[in-house]
Scaffold this active site. Sequence first.
Site, PDB file in Angstrom:
ATOM      1  N   ASN A 153       0.686  -1.243  -0.135  1.00  0.00           N
ATOM      2  CA  ASN A 153      -0.125   0.116   0.070  1.00  0.00           C
ATOM      3  C   ASN A 153       0.736   1.318  -0.113  1.00  0.00           C
ATOM      4  OD1 ASN A 153      -2.253  -1.568   0.261  1.00  0.00           O
ATOM      5  ND2 ASN A 153      -2.437  -1.502   2.453  1.00  0.00           N
ATOM      6  N   HIS A 155      -6.448  -3.764 -14.735  1.00  0.00           N
ATOM      7  CA  HIS A 155      -5.235  -2.903 -15.075  1.00  0.00           C
ATOM      8  C   HIS A 155      -5.416  -2.397 -16.292  1.00  0.00           C
ATOM      9  CE1 HIS A 155      -2.619  -5.374 -11.990  1.00  0.00           C
ATOM     10  NE2 HIS A 155      -3.313  -4.521 -11.487  1.00  0.00           N
TER      11      HIS A 155
END
Length: 322
Positions: free
Chosen positions: A95, A194
Amino acid sequence: MAAAVRCFLMVAVGLAPLLAGAAGGKLSTRFYDSKCPSLQSVVRSATAQAVAAEPRMGASILRLFFHDCFVNGCDASILLDDTASFTGEKNAGPNANSVRGYDVIDAIKAQVEASCSGVVSCADIVALAARDSVNLLGGPTWTVQLGRRDALNASQSAANSNLPGPGSSLATLITMFGNKGLSPRDMTALSGAHTIGHARCTTFHDRIYNDANINASFAALRQQTCPQSSGTGGDATLAPIDVSTPTWFDTTYFENLANKQGLFHSDQELYNGGSQDVLVRVYMRNPDIFALDFAKAMGKMGSLMPSADTPTEIRLDCKKIN
């Protein structure tokens, strides 16, 4: 192709029947109908403003939702800031340098609070903003089940272990998604996210220098801004994940895979002589099938809930507990 794209844009999926009974029946398409009837229009408007200002933000919000749901369920735990006595998920390995958009969620939350104070969870706001981000960038829409609550805690260790990395093998991807009740088909459809967004050089460095199943011209293109030696100033350089249309939600991501132009090793694993090759070709040629599968998989992922004994609340500020 233009006709296929137009058809793709019109796909809308109602997921109420699909998710009936999910999370013990706690989620509902009408959860806020009486308590906050303006919710969806407020979220849509604020998300549209953020995406218009920076199209890349749509991919970031979608990624934020994925990274939240894969760690103890869709409970907004990823939004919690670290404190002197609390270590959250924002600085976990997957993250720290790849998830953003927290300020956008905070801005949306503030607008929602102005309309319906103390009623709507941060977790539901993230789910709606992720859906709207996809649709605003040309992708499908779907009905979001609502009624999530916000966790009082987070798990950096779970964030470090539950999220698949860019170097994952196909077997690892199937296992990690399977651990969340998501099928290989769900996994491949969700990987289609993506088709939008950008990534840092460090996440695809090994792929462009060490993988054999990569288009040589594509590797050379990415190497221009991602130097072979780390620490030379290019590690944080961004590149589009979809080399063709990085701000438009379409099926060119799958075309890229067929041409060995997947940016991540984990992307190319979906089309590398394995079990998902046929599905990649299906999505590449049939935008509507991809749109339907993506929407269904997002609904399934969005139904991931924390365990029944997890303490929750409706946060007034998404960054901290009440």
